[in-house]
Design a protein around this motif. Structure first.
Motif, PDB file in Angstrom:
ATOM      1  N   GLU A 131      24.909  38.484  37.152  1.00  0.00           N
ATOM      2  CA  GLU A 131      25.977  37.546  36.838  1.00  0.00           C
ATOM      3  C   GLU A 131      26.922  37.634  35.698  1.00  0.00           C
ATOM      4  N   MET A 132      26.132  37.975  34.538  1.00  0.00           N
ATOM      5  CA  MET A 132      26.244  38.483  33.528  1.00  0.00           C
ATOM      6  C   MET A 132      27.546  39.448  33.380  1.00  0.00           C
ATOM      7  N   ALA A 133      26.793  40.778  34.068  1.00  0.00           N
ATOM      8  CA  ALA A 133      27.677  42.134  34.239  1.00  0.00           C
ATOM      9  C   ALA A 133      29.016  41.196  34.748  1.00  0.00           C
ATOM     10  N   ILE A 134      28.887  40.586  36.055  1.00  0.00           N
ATOM     11  CA  ILE A 134      30.134  40.908  37.387  1.00  0.00           C
ATOM     12  C   ILE A 134      31.122  39.723  35.453  1.00  0.00           C
ATOM     13  N   SER A 135      30.673  39.166  34.969  1.00  0.00           N
ATOM     14  CA  SER A 135      31.783  38.181  34.648  1.00  0.00           C
ATOM     15  C   SER A 135      32.566  38.637  33.019  1.00  0.00           C
ATOM     16  N   ASP A 136      32.520  39.810  32.975  1.00  0.00           N
ATOM     17  CA  ASP A 136      32.309  41.021  32.001  1.00  0.00           C
ATOM     18  C   ASP A 136      34.186  41.560  32.630  1.00  0.00           C
ATOM     19  N   TYR A 137      34.235  40.851  33.494  1.00  0.00           N
ATOM     20  CA  TYR A 137      35.319  42.039  34.845  1.00  0.00           C
ATOM     21  C   TYR A 137      36.515  40.257  35.036  1.00  0.00           C
ATOM     22  N   GLU A 138      37.553  41.106  35.637  1.00  0.00           N
ATOM     23  CA  GLU A 138      38.241  40.649  36.300  1.00  0.00           C
ATOM     24  C   GLU A 138      38.060  39.966  37.427  1.00  0.00           C
ATOM     25  N   PRO A 139      38.096  38.779  38.201  1.00  0.00           N
ATOM     26  CA  PRO A 139      37.983  38.029  39.246  1.00  0.00           C
ATOM     27  C   PRO A 139      37.984  39.269  40.399  1.00  0.00           C
ATOM     28  N   ASN A 140      39.643  39.592  40.208  1.00  0.00           N
ATOM     29  CA  ASN A 140      40.069  40.300  41.176  1.00  0.00           C
ATOM     30  C   ASN A 140      39.000  42.206  41.020  1.00  0.00           C
ATOM     31  N   GLU A 141      39.082  42.046  39.953  1.00  0.00           N
ATOM     32  CA  GLU A 141      38.430  43.245  39.572  1.00  0.00           C
ATOM     33  C   GLU A 141      36.535  43.138  40.158  1.00  0.00           C
ATOM     34  N   ALA A 142      36.418  42.253  39.904  1.00  0.00           N
ATOM     35  CA  ALA A 142      35.090  42.653  40.247  1.00  0.00           C
ATOM     36  C   ALA A 142      34.488  42.348  41.633  1.00  0.00           C
ATOM     37  N   ALA A 143      35.535  41.516  42.424  1.00  0.00           N
ATOM     38  CA  ALA A 143      35.929  41.433  44.010  1.00  0.00           C
ATOM     39  C   ALA A 143      35.587  42.280  44.743  1.00  0.00           C
ATOM     40  N   ALA A 144      36.577  44.087  44.531  1.00  0.00           N
ATOM     41  CA  ALA A 144      36.540  44.485  44.436  1.00  0.00           C
ATOM     42  C   ALA A 144      35.745  46.022  44.788  1.00  0.00           C
ATOM     43  N   ILE A 145      34.896  45.768  43.278  1.00  0.00           N
ATOM     44  CA  ILE A 145      33.582  46.435  43.203  1.00  0.00           C
ATOM     45  C   ILE A 145      32.350  46.525  44.101  1.00  0.00           C
ATOM     46  N   VAL A 146      32.197  44.532  44.129  1.00  0.00           N
ATOM     47  CA  VAL A 146      31.692  44.295  45.226  1.00  0.00           C
ATOM     48  C   VAL A 146      31.263  44.419  46.398  1.00  0.00           C
ATOM     49  N   LEU A 147      33.324  44.384  46.866  1.00  0.00           N
ATOM     50  CA  LEU A 147      33.706  44.427  48.702  1.00  0.00           C
ATOM     51  C   LEU A 147      33.593  46.259  48.918  1.00  0.00           C
ATOM     52  N   ASP A 148      33.602  46.682  47.944  1.00  0.00           N
ATOM     53  CA  ASP A 148      33.322  48.767  47.863  1.00  0.00           C
ATOM     54  C   ASP A 148      31.781  49.115  47.846  1.00  0.00           C
ATOM     55  N   TYR A 149      31.553  47.811  46.972  1.00  0.00           N
ATOM     56  CA  TYR A 149      29.417  48.763  47.384  1.00  0.00           C
ATOM     57  C   TYR A 149      29.394  48.008  49.337  1.00  0.00           C
ATOM     58  N   LYS A 150      30.103  46.475  49.903  1.00  0.00           N
ATOM     59  CA  LYS A 150      29.245  46.412  51.349  1.00  0.00           C
ATOM     60  C   LYS A 150      30.185  46.561  52.166  1.00  0.00           C
ATOM     61  N   LEU A 151      31.330  46.762  51.994  1.00  0.00           N
ATOM     62  CA  LEU A 151      32.412  47.678  53.164  1.00  0.00           C
ATOM     63  C   LEU A 151      33.300  48.605  52.931  1.00  0.00           C
ATOM     64  N   GLY A 152      32.631  49.310  51.849  1.00  0.00           N
ATOM     65  CA  GLY A 152      33.155  50.456  51.549  1.00  0.00           C
ATOM     66  C   GLY A 152      33.889  51.080  52.496  1.00  0.00           C
ATOM     67  N   GLU A 153      32.562  52.256  53.789  1.00  0.00           N
ATOM     68  CA  GLU A 153      32.547  52.869  54.720  1.00  0.00           C
ATOM     69  C   GLU A 153      33.278  52.315  55.919  1.00  0.00           C
ATOM     70  N   GLU A 154      33.711  51.407  55.621  1.00  0.00           N
ATOM     71  CA  GLU A 154      34.776  50.082  56.775  1.00  0.00           C
ATOM     72  C   GLU A 154      36.398  50.263  56.318  1.00  0.00           C
ATOM     73  N   LEU A 155      36.700  49.982  54.601  1.00  0.00           N
ATOM     74  CA  LEU A 155      37.326  49.430  54.843  1.00  0.00           C
ATOM     75  C   LEU A 155      38.330  50.786  53.778  1.00  0.00           C
ATOM     76  N   ASN A 156      39.766  50.392  53.187  1.00  0.00           N
ATOM     77  CA  ASN A 156      40.301  51.665  52.855  1.00  0.00           C
ATOM     78  C   ASN A 156      40.714  51.359  51.530  1.00  0.00           C
ATOM     79  N   GLU A 157      40.777  51.916  50.606  1.00  0.00           N
ATOM     80  CA  GLU A 157      41.288  50.825  49.140  1.00  0.00           C
ATOM     81  C   GLU A 157      42.152  50.170  48.786  1.00  0.00           C
ATOM     82  N   GLY A 158      42.805  50.139  49.911  1.00  0.00           N
ATOM     83  CA  GLY A 158      44.488  49.331  49.928  1.00  0.00           C
ATOM     84  C   GLY A 158      43.663  47.885  50.596  1.00  0.00           C
ATOM     85  N   GLN A 159      43.239  48.116  51.434  1.00  0.00           N
ATOM     86  CA  GLN A 159      42.856  47.207  52.126  1.00  0.00           C
ATOM     87  C   GLN A 159      41.375  46.440  50.661  1.00  0.00           C
TER      88      GLN A 159
END
Length: 222
Positions: free
Chosen positions: A50-78
């Motif tokens: 939580e501390m590490a995430i809070s150093d990022y802008e919310p949408n940037e953090a969302a993109a990082i977590v989304l890439d971790y969980k769904l990166g094999e099914e979603l492209n960068e634009g999605q």
């Protein structure tokens, strides 16, 4: 086969405990530039993340977590689009690919907690119930079986019944059932709990706590 069904209770929760493994937390910390997570005490990992995430802008953090969980099914634009939409809407309830909704929920709630509510608060339901055959032996039930058997206890306003009336009431396959039910747990094939979105099943959807239903052999489509 005839079954007696009893819905014992529905717990509404903000997060599903145990979803994020220790390895998940370590990997995410590393993605958020906290490289020493592997040597940290396990009990401290959620707070460190939580501390590490809070150093990022919310949408940037969302993109990082989304890439971790769904990166094999979603492209960068999605991923970019979803990371912005998540700040406005409950994407995990609206995303058209139902098999992704569960993971989107867990991502959403991780971010909701890290940012103290900047993301919408989606909720999950944990449904506790029993399904007992009135004759014959107890059999292992699938997500598809369970949803069909629950049909008689659900209001006609229930979202599953409105979207999948044929699959819930007819002798046809229901492939989306396994995506709607995120977890199905039992130790005896009689007493169960299932985890799903509050959007799919909630307390207001229940019109009967005890009822009977017939589970028929599903006719496979040609």
């Amino acid at each position: 086969m005839n079954y007696k069904i009893a819905i014992k209770r529905i717990d509404t929760v903000n997060e599903v405990e145990g979803y994020w493994s220790t390895e998940d937390l370590i990997q995410l910390c590393e993605r958020f530039n906290f490289p020493d997570a592997a040597t940290a005490e396990v009990k401290n990992l959620p707070e460190l993340l939580e501390m590490a995430i809070s150093d990022y802008e919310p949408n940037e953090a969302a993109a990082i977590v989304l890439d971790y969980k769904l990166g094999e099914e979603l492209n960068e634009g999605q991923i970019e689009q979803i990371s912005h939409n998540m700040l406005i809407d409950k994407v995990c309830e609206e995303y058209p690919e139902i098999h992704m909704q569960g993971r989107l929920y867990h991502v959403n709630q991780l971010l909701f907690k890290a940012y103290n509510g900047k993301f919408p608060n989606a909720k999950a339901s944990i449904v506790h119930f029993s399904m007992t055959p009135t004759e014959g032996e107890v059999k292992e039930l699938t997500a598809e079986n369970v949803l069909k058997l629950l049909n008689n206890g659900l209001s006609d306003r229930n979202l599953i019944k409105r979207l999948f009336d044929d699959q819930m009431t007819q002798n046809i396959p229901f492939p989306n059932a396994a995506a709607i039910i995120w977890e199905l747990n039992t130790t005896d094939n009689v007493n169960f709990n299932l985890v799903t979105s509050e959007n799919w099943i909630n307390n207001d959807d229940i019109i009967a706590s005890e009822f009977e239903a017939v589970l028929e052999e599903i006719e496979e489509e040609d």
